[in-house]
Scaffold this active site. Structure first.
Site, PDB file in Angstrom:
ATOM      1  N   LYS A 115      93.223 -54.482  46.175  1.00 13.12           N
ATOM      2  CA  LYS A 115      93.916 -53.224  46.487  1.00 13.12           C
ATOM      3  C   LYS A 115      93.357 -52.135  45.583  1.00 13.12           C
ATOM      4  O   LYS A 115      93.397 -52.240  44.363  1.00 13.12           O
ATOM      5  CB  LYS A 115      95.413 -53.388  46.251  1.00 13.12           C
ATOM      6  CG  LYS A 115      96.187 -52.092  46.471  1.00 13.12           C
ATOM      7  CD  LYS A 115      97.685 -52.312  46.370  1.00 13.12           C
ATOM      8  CE  LYS A 115      98.440 -51.006  46.485  1.00 13.12           C
ATOM      9  NZ  LYS A 115      99.895 -51.203  46.389  1.00 13.12           N
ATOM     10  N   LYS A 140      92.864 -53.584  50.973  1.00 14.77           N
ATOM     11  CA  LYS A 140      93.613 -52.356  51.233  1.00 14.77           C
ATOM     12  C   LYS A 140      93.001 -51.220  50.439  1.00 14.77           C
ATOM     13  O   LYS A 140      92.756 -51.406  49.256  1.00 14.77           O
ATOM     14  CB  LYS A 140      95.065 -52.588  50.807  1.00 14.77           C
ATOM     15  CG  LYS A 140      95.943 -51.376  50.950  1.00 14.77           C
ATOM     16  CD  LYS A 140      97.304 -51.680  50.394  1.00 14.77           C
ATOM     17  CE  LYS A 140      98.124 -50.410  50.454  1.00 14.77           C
ATOM     18  NZ  LYS A 140      99.362 -50.512  49.760  1.00 14.77           N
TER      19      LYS A 140
HETATM   20  C1  PBG Z   1     103.510 -50.395  46.833  1.00 16.99           C
HETATM   21  C2  PBG Z   1     102.710 -50.107  48.033  1.00 16.99           C
HETATM   22  C3  PBG Z   1     101.964 -48.942  48.352  1.00 16.99           C
HETATM   23  C4  PBG Z   1     101.471 -49.136  49.639  1.00 16.99           C
HETATM   24  C5  PBG Z   1     101.900 -50.385  50.057  1.00 16.99           C
HETATM   25  N1  PBG Z   1     102.653 -50.968  49.042  1.00 16.99           N
HETATM   26  C6  PBG Z   1     101.778 -47.695  47.591  1.00 16.99           C
HETATM   27  C7  PBG Z   1     100.885 -47.666  46.441  1.00 16.99           C
HETATM   28  O1  PBG Z   1     100.375 -48.679  45.966  1.00 16.99           O
HETATM   29  O2  PBG Z   1     100.713 -46.574  45.914  1.00 16.99           O
HETATM   30  C8  PBG Z   1     100.648 -48.156  50.423  1.00 16.99           C
HETATM   31  C9  PBG Z   1     100.711 -48.294  51.898  1.00 16.99           C
HETATM   32  C10 PBG Z   1     100.181 -47.147  52.680  1.00 16.99           C
HETATM   33  O3  PBG Z   1      99.625 -46.161  52.184  1.00 16.99           O
HETATM   34  O4  PBG Z   1     100.350 -47.227  53.899  1.00 16.99           O
HETATM   35  N2  PBG Z   1     102.804 -50.688  45.679  1.00 16.99           N
END
Ligand code: PBG
Length: 334
Positions: free
Chosen positions: A207, A260
């Site tokens: 991520k 992601k």
């Molecule tokens: C929580 C989380 C996030 C997203 C999914 N889980 C936000 C982040 O990490 O800032 C982002 C999902 C999206 O942008 O659709 N940590």
């Protein structure tokens, strides 16, 4: 001129032969199905009516009382799985509503799994639950050049408790997204010690610290109050590091490996597909959704076409499943 229409007969290889209407689908290499898609749902404990999310047209924050109705709408399109995010009634320093037995995700999970056949995945993170908006407990002592940062090991215990409370509420799978070191192992042992050894973990394994999460932070009210997430999420510049992160999650027991965001990171999706035998998930994030909507509103792109092409590309790169805000729009057309 010969039979091929070329002057010297040299053009014998003609890929266009397989692009006619009757043959195209027979030689198509990638299939997209509603069953590949997971639809995100935002459940909000602070509202008793649906609240549209401005930067994500078509998506609302729904009250717990509407969680089942919302999921039924999704299921009507052929999509069978959802991932739940919660906006708690109140936030605090530690994010304690994240593991509350009557927390917003726990309550929604209970109702959805009791009343429908939906496969319920829960996002396991603290950022929507902490008043500072970071994905874990703050460590004011850490030596990061004067910045506050998230204390890794203290956070692990809270993530374990959160995952366990989701499993107890009936979650079919948990998806830790906080990018803490050791989070998959900590959650695996928390689940195993409470008899939830059957609950799989889909790890947000690679991520990235991405600007494409902007609209989500409005949707889930989880923007960090200060600073950013670069001390725990991955540097967009790195590929080899993704391999290392994913390897660690595999060693700790991850069942599904997620990359992601999706579209700007298709090289990483392809790499994880090549290097690991596990199912690969890709998260087509809020910014990827919002930008196509914005271009469509301007009349610059055709939304239905670009949404479908985006998801097809993510599958072609190697994803088995896709978490996407387009799930409901694309599924009925497949
Ligand atoms: C929580 C989380 C996030 C997203 C999914 N889980 C936000 C982040 O990490 O800032 C982002 C999902 C999206 O942008 O659709 N940590």
């Amino acid at each position: 001129m010969d039979g091929d229409g070329t002057a010297d007969g040299s053009l014998t290889k003609r890929p266009r032969r397989l692009r006619g209407d009757g043959i195209r689908s027979l030689v198509s290499e990638t299939q997209l199905s509603p069953q590949d898609l997971v639809a995100p749902v935002f459940v909000d404990a602070t509202t008793d009516e649906r609240k549209p999310i401005e930067s994500m047209p078509g998506h609302d924050r729904v009250p717990v009382d509407e969680a089942v109705a919302r999921v039924e709408e999704i299921r009507e399109t052929g999509v069978e799985a959802v991932i739940l995010f919660g906006i708690p009634e109140r936030k605090d320093e530690l994010g304690s509503q994240a593991w509350a037995e009557d927390g917003v995700v726990q309550e929604a999970t209970r109702r959805i799994t009791e009343e429908t056949n939906t496969y319920v995945i829960t996002d396991v993170c603290l950022c929507e639950y902490t008043e500072h908006g970071h994905c874990g407990v703050l460590d004011s002592e850490a030596d990061t050049g004067g910045h506050l940062t998230v204390a890794n090991d203290e956070t692990l215990e809270l993530l374990g408790k959160t995952a366990r409370s989701h499993a107890e509420a009936g979650a079919d799978m948990v998806a830790p997204s906080g990018m803490m070191d050791g989070m998959v192992g900590a959650i695996r042992s928390a689940l195993d010690s409470s008899g939830d050894e059957h609950v799989p973990i889909m790890s947000y394994a690679a991520k990235y610290e991405s600007a494409f999460y902007g609209p989500f932070r409005d949707a889930a009210d989880g923007a960090p109050a200060f600073g950013d997430r670069r001390h725990y999420q991955m540097d967009p510049a790195n590929t080899r590091e993704a391999n290392r992160e994913v390897t660690l999650d595999v060693e700790e027991g991850a069942d599904i490996l997620m990359v992601k965001p999706a579209l700007p990171y298709l090289d990483i999706v392809a790499e994880v597909r090549r290097e690991f035998p596990h199912p690969v998930a890709a998260y087509n994030v809020s910014g990827e959704y919002a930008m196509l909507h914005a271009a469509d509103e301007k009349g610059w792109l055709d939304l239905a076409e670009v949404a479908h092409e985006s998801l097809l590309s993510i599958k072609r790169a190697g994803a088995d499943l896709i978490i996407t805000y387009f799930a409901e729009d694309v599924a009925p057309r497949l």
